[in-house]
Design an enzyme around this catalytic site. Structure first.
Site, PDB file in Angstrom:
ATOM      1  N   ASN A 152     -13.628 -26.808 -18.000  1.00  0.00           N
ATOM      2  CA  ASN A 152     -13.157 -27.439 -19.235  1.00  0.00           C
ATOM      3  C   ASN A 152     -11.809 -26.904 -19.716  1.00  0.00           C
ATOM      4  O   ASN A 152     -11.044 -27.612 -20.349  1.00  0.00           O
ATOM      5  CB  ASN A 152     -14.211 -27.338 -20.340  1.00  0.00           C
ATOM      6  CG  ASN A 152     -14.568 -25.906 -20.679  1.00  0.00           C
ATOM      7  OD1 ASN A 152     -14.460 -24.994 -19.854  1.00  0.00           O
ATOM      8  ND2 ASN A 152     -15.017 -25.682 -21.894  1.00  0.00           N
ATOM      9  N   GLU A 250     -19.395 -15.316 -21.156  1.00  0.00           N
ATOM     10  CA  GLU A 250     -18.959 -16.256 -22.189  1.00  0.00           C
ATOM     11  C   GLU A 250     -19.633 -17.574 -21.875  1.00  0.00           C
ATOM     12  O   GLU A 250     -19.216 -18.310 -20.980  1.00  0.00           O
ATOM     13  CB  GLU A 250     -17.434 -16.370 -22.165  1.00  0.00           C
ATOM     14  CG  GLU A 250     -16.854 -16.976 -23.441  1.00  0.00           C
ATOM     15  CD  GLU A 250     -16.773 -18.489 -23.385  1.00  0.00           C
ATOM     16  OE1 GLU A 250     -17.685 -19.143 -23.953  1.00  0.00           O
ATOM     17  OE2 GLU A 250     -15.826 -19.011 -22.801  1.00  0.00           O
ATOM     18  N   CYS A 284     -16.727 -25.277 -25.520  1.00  0.00           N
ATOM     19  CA  CYS A 284     -17.895 -24.482 -25.910  1.00  0.00           C
ATOM     20  C   CYS A 284     -17.913 -24.172 -27.398  1.00  0.00           C
ATOM     21  O   CYS A 284     -18.979 -23.901 -27.961  1.00  0.00           O
ATOM     22  CB  CYS A 284     -17.974 -23.196 -25.083  1.00  0.00           C
ATOM     23  SG  CYS A 284     -16.472 -22.210 -25.129  1.00  0.00           S
ATOM     24  N   GLU A 458     -13.487 -11.780 -24.387  1.00  0.00           N
ATOM     25  CA  GLU A 458     -12.205 -11.977 -23.724  1.00  0.00           C
ATOM     26  C   GLU A 458     -11.134 -12.032 -24.803  1.00  0.00           C
ATOM     27  O   GLU A 458     -11.421 -12.320 -25.960  1.00  0.00           O
ATOM     28  CB  GLU A 458     -12.212 -13.261 -22.890  1.00  0.00           C
ATOM     29  CG  GLU A 458     -13.172 -13.200 -21.715  1.00  0.00           C
ATOM     30  CD  GLU A 458     -13.009 -14.358 -20.747  1.00  0.00           C
ATOM     31  OE1 GLU A 458     -12.865 -14.098 -19.548  1.00  0.00           O
ATOM     32  OE2 GLU A 458     -13.033 -15.510 -21.218  1.00  0.00           O
TER      33      GLU A 458
END
Length: 478
Positions: A152, A250, A284, A458
């Protein structure tokens, strides 16, 4: 737009796999093949592992200033090639060129950020209990890392892993999505052209389960970083446990939006429509469950529908297009099933709710109102252009409903009351909370979830820390 063979990168060489096997890369806006993708055989994966181990022995010894210089050059190359990389990204992912340009720009910013953070991996001196003893901590690269990235954000997802690992002194093998591999290779070329030595960065493609199982089973890598779904995260974590690899996960989310009665409604609607239909909802952190105070519920829904009706859907390469297609026909079918289920459960279809005719995996921007808790879309991450609205009565009620799912990545609050904002921010079970806006991830800020949305971060100083380990040394003066 078509490309030549999308190659592997192993030990500094871009080329085909050992068997010559390939699969097609498809443009989701046209359903046309735009490239052949080289697939790695087990022998290729073993070569990548061996190259990473050899390169780590060298790269870990480079100074922070040397790593900084390489990453600064990589960031400059990403900016120089922004239009080229953005065009590749749009062709294989489908998002608009405007979004693609923004994503590639973020990659350059993130690489610059990690270039600077490479110089700040500080240890410390700990006061000892005896005057003839010195206690210090050292920060060391953890070793060879593995990076698994979703489709994505095909540039951003891989760049965060590459830049963080290399800044820390690690080497890395990246496995991008087979749907969007050319973007990862284009980003990788910026790093190798900037001077990252052979073997320090490797990029492999192939059947996800086979590649991840082979790489993670090896004792060579010491770190796994995944951007992907919760089921995949659980699987990779189990695989990593056998060799005690540290992980950053993640994973997916199902972001609640809390719109209180005192919110600036025009502002909230403008921000939320942009965030909801960004990348066709395939984000997300996309706002998905819209909880609106009863007093302003009808007003918010009507305004959202009117603004969503203006979203221009089409091939991301076409000027003026704001929302592209779903990544595959399978994903479009899954969205249709969620909408059908919600309507069957009693939700009101206010906008969209159908695939668009013609070529490409396009689905109309969709707004559902009065969605019951029993509808699947309220418990399953839609990962598509669906906004599901439902009213709430009290603060405690909406917090309970927002926190009812096992996910905890992003959440959003719209209110002008400082007390409401403070209480909601503290009560929401999420890794990132956006208040009166939806930008929750910058190069300098930590990004990650809690609960079944994963752990670790991150970006920010936390992103570098994920690739470092701590060594304590105690010395007695003789």
């Amino acid at each position: 737009m078509t490309f030549p063979l999308v190659p592997l990168l192993i030990d500094g060489v871009y080329g085909p796999g050992a068997t010559g096997a390939t699969i097609p890369v498809i443009n989701p806006a046209t359903e046309e093949q735009i490239a052949d993708l080289a697939h790695a055989a087990p022998a290729d994966l073993d070569r990548a592992l061996a190259a990473s181990a050899r390169a780590f022995a060298v790269w870990r010894e480079t100074t922070a200033a040397e790593r900084n210089a390489v990453l600064v050059r990589a960031a400059a190359l990403i900016r120089d090639r922004l239009e080229e990389i953005a065009a590749i990204l749009t062709a294989e992912n489908g998002k608009s060129l405007a979004e693609a340009r923004g994503e590639v720009g973020f990659c350059a910013d993130a690489t610059d950020w990690y270039a600077e953070e490479a110089k700040r991996a500080y240890g410390r001196v700990i006061p000892a209990r005896s005057p003839d003893v010195r206690q210090i901590t050292l920060r060391e690269p953890v070793g060879v890392a593995l990076g698994f990235a979703a489709w994505n954000f095909p540039a951003g997802n891989v760049t965060l892993k590459m830049a963080a690992a290399l800044a820390a002194g690690c080497t890395i093998i990246v496995k991008p999505s087979d749907e969007t591999p050319a973007t990862a290779v284009a980003i990788g070329r910026c790093f190798t052209d900037a001077g990252v030595p052979a073997g320090a960065l490797n990029i492999v493609h192939g059947v996800p389960a086979a590649v991840s199982e082979h790489l993670i089973a090896s004792p060579i890598p010491k770190k796994v970083s995944l951007t992907g779904s919760t089921p995949v995260g659980k699987l990779l974590q189990r695989l990593a446990a056998d060799t005690m690899k540290r992980c950053t996960m993640e994973l997916g989310g199902h972001a609640p939006v809390l719109i209180f009665a005192d919110a600036d409604i025009p502002h909230a609607v403008e921000r939320l429509v942009a965030a909801k239909f960004r990348n066709a909802g395939q984000v997300c952190t996309s706002p998905t469950r819209f909880f609106v105070a009863r007093a302003v519920y009808d007003q918010v829904v009507a305004a959202f529908v009117e603004r969503a009706r203006q979203v221009q859907v089409g091939d991301g390469a076409t000027p003026g297009s704001q929302m592209g297609p779903m990544i595959t026909e399978r994903r479009r079918a899954a969205i249709a099933e969620l909408v059908e289920d919600a309507v069957e459960q009693g939700a009101k279809l206010c906008l969209g709710g159908h695939a668009l005719p013609g070529k490409g995996y396009f689905y109309a921007p969709t707004v559902l109102a009065d969605v019951p808790e029993t509808a699947r879309v309220m418990t399953e991450e839609p990962f598509g252009p669906i906004a599901a609205f439902t009213p709430f009565e009290t603060f405690d009620e909406v917090i309970s409903r927002a926190n009812a799912l096992p996910y905890g990545l992003a959440a959003y609050v719209f209110s002008q009351n400082p007390g409401t904002i403070a209480r909601a921010g503290a009560a929401l079970d999420a890794g990132v909370v956006g208040v009166n806006h939806t930008s929750v991830h910058e190069a300098e800020t930590p990004f990650g979830g809690v609960n079944e949305s994963g752990y670790g971060a991150e970006s920010g100083i936390e992103g570098l820390d994920a690739y470092l380990r701590t060594k304590m040394m105690t010395e007695k003066f003789l």
